[in-house]
Design an enzyme around this catalytic site. Sequence first.
Site, PDB file in Angstrom:
ATOM      1  N   SER A   1       3.662  -2.208  10.210  1.00 50.81           N
ATOM      2  CA  SER A   1       5.279  -2.013  10.501  1.00 50.81           C
ATOM      3  C   SER A   1       5.889  -3.494  10.199  1.00 50.81           C
ATOM      4  O   SER A   1       6.621  -3.927  10.790  1.00 50.81           O
ATOM      5  CB  SER A   1       5.365  -1.824  11.989  1.00 50.81           C
ATOM      6  OG  SER A   1       5.155  -0.340  12.056  1.00 50.81           O
TER       7      SER A   1
ATOM      8  N   GLU B   1      -5.188  -4.921  10.593  1.00 50.99           N
ATOM      9  CA  GLU B   1      -4.149  -3.734  10.887  1.00 50.99           C
ATOM     10  C   GLU B   1      -4.480  -3.005  12.178  1.00 50.99           C
ATOM     11  O   GLU B   1      -5.331  -2.029  12.039  1.00 50.99           O
ATOM     12  CB  GLU B   1      -4.328  -2.665   9.571  1.00 50.99           C
ATOM     13  CG  GLU B   1      -3.834  -3.564   8.418  1.00 50.99           C
ATOM     14  CD  GLU B   1      -3.486  -2.377   7.179  1.00 50.99           C
ATOM     15  OE1 GLU B   1      -2.280  -2.606   6.759  1.00 50.99           O
ATOM     16  OE2 GLU B   1      -4.023  -1.367   7.119  1.00 50.99           O
TER      17      GLU B   1
ATOM     18  N   ASN C   1       0.646  -1.185   0.045  1.00 45.89           N
ATOM     19  CA  ASN C   1      -0.157   0.036   0.109  1.00 45.89           C
ATOM     20  C   ASN C   1       1.088   1.215  -0.089  1.00 45.89           C
ATOM     21  O   ASN C   1       1.397   1.682   1.160  1.00 45.89           O
ATOM     22  CB  ASN C   1      -0.844   0.083   1.354  1.00 45.89           C
ATOM     23  CG  ASN C   1      -1.642   1.021   1.431  1.00 45.89           C
ATOM     24  OD1 ASN C   1      -1.776   2.088   0.431  1.00 45.89           O
ATOM     25  ND2 ASN C   1      -2.326   1.239   2.528  1.00 45.89           N
TER      26      ASN C   1
ATOM     27  N   LYS D   1       0.186   4.350  -0.296  1.00 41.50           N
ATOM     28  CA  LYS D   1      -0.520   5.304   0.375  1.00 41.50           C
ATOM     29  C   LYS D   1      -0.249   6.841  -0.390  1.00 41.50           C
ATOM     30  O   LYS D   1      -0.199   6.484  -1.853  1.00 41.50           O
ATOM     31  CB  LYS D   1      -0.085   5.605   1.821  1.00 41.50           C
ATOM     32  CG  LYS D   1      -0.164   4.454   2.713  1.00 41.50           C
ATOM     33  CD  LYS D   1       0.153   4.599   4.078  1.00 41.50           C
ATOM     34  CE  LYS D   1      -0.028   3.026   4.761  1.00 41.50           C
ATOM     35  NZ  LYS D   1       0.018   3.267   6.255  1.00 41.50           N
TER      36      LYS D   1
HETATM   37  P1  13P Z   1       3.178   0.546   7.669  1.00 40.84           P
HETATM   38  O1  13P Z   1       3.639  -0.833   6.939  1.00 40.84           O
HETATM   39  O2  13P Z   1       3.857   1.720   7.052  1.00 40.84           O
HETATM   40  O3  13P Z   1       3.123   0.329   9.135  1.00 40.84           O
HETATM   41  O4  13P Z   1       1.467   0.583   7.273  1.00 40.84           O
HETATM   42  C1  13P Z   1       0.708  -0.410   7.322  1.00 40.84           C
HETATM   43  C2  13P Z   1      -0.454  -0.047   6.383  1.00 40.84           C
HETATM   44  O5  13P Z   1      -1.123   0.841   7.042  1.00 40.84           O
HETATM   45  C3  13P Z   1      -0.727  -0.916   5.102  1.00 40.84           C
HETATM   46  O6  13P Z   1      -2.070  -0.433   4.548  1.00 40.84           O
END
Ligand code: 13P
Length: 253
Positions: free
Chosen positions: A212, A167, A9, A11
């Site tokens: 993470s 998550e 992801n 983002k």
């Molecule tokens: P991180 O791996 O940066 O913690 O993010 C997890 C996440 O939100 C994936 O959708």
Amino acid sequence: MRKKLVIGNWKMNGGRATNARLLADVVSRVSGADGIDIAVCVPFPYLGNTSQHLFGCRVGLGAQDINEHESGAFTGEVSGSMLIDFDCHFVLVGHSERRDLFGETNERVAAKFEAALKSGLEPVLCVGETLAQRNAGQTNEVVFEQLQAVVDRVGVSRLQDGVIAYEPVWAIGTGETASPAQAQAVHLALRDYIRALDSQTANDVQILYGGSVKADNALSLFSEPDIDGGLIGGASLDADSFSAVCLSAKAAS
Ligand code: 13P
């Protein structure tokens, strides 16, 4: 036997030049990770380019959100048929950042899940508790409620046409991962909750862990019996880290 699945992801990160390099490096480095599924969920403007980069590759494409309506006067929104037009297979629904920052309710997330199914996409339903909810002993209650809203909307058996991603909000982008035992406990609780409604669906539905996940903790998480892969944020922006996570999923499968 459930197949392992790793989804990146991105983002709100990326750019045309950096995406091209990242995708080329990821594709070449995951070539040995056969037998698992891999995908990246990229920002809307990059879907077209990413689709071209990934054409014929084993890395699939996804989006990070979907509007629940098919078309119409919804300025700024993107429909399922548009995502299909750009060769998306997956779409995230109910990511904690959407729930928290953009006020998405369980009911809206369920409507998005249904819209994704109707469009022929595979929705990835994100569920998870905040730290305060965990400390108050409410973890299971919170994730069951998030899941039940989708079950109410589409029926339990349709969960198999999507993916669930657990998550924990306190583990997202914080560097603090749920321990394999903590994550496994929630994955098992989710699967048992589904099993009480439909055992076939419980056995078949993939439940990913996100929060993470990095090269050095992926193998221990993915080796847990009810963890079927990962939803990867920060580590999916680096080809070495993301491919190492994918290879850990293969090693655990
Ligand atoms: P991180 O791996 O940066 O913690 O993010 C997890 C996440 O939100 C994936 O959708």
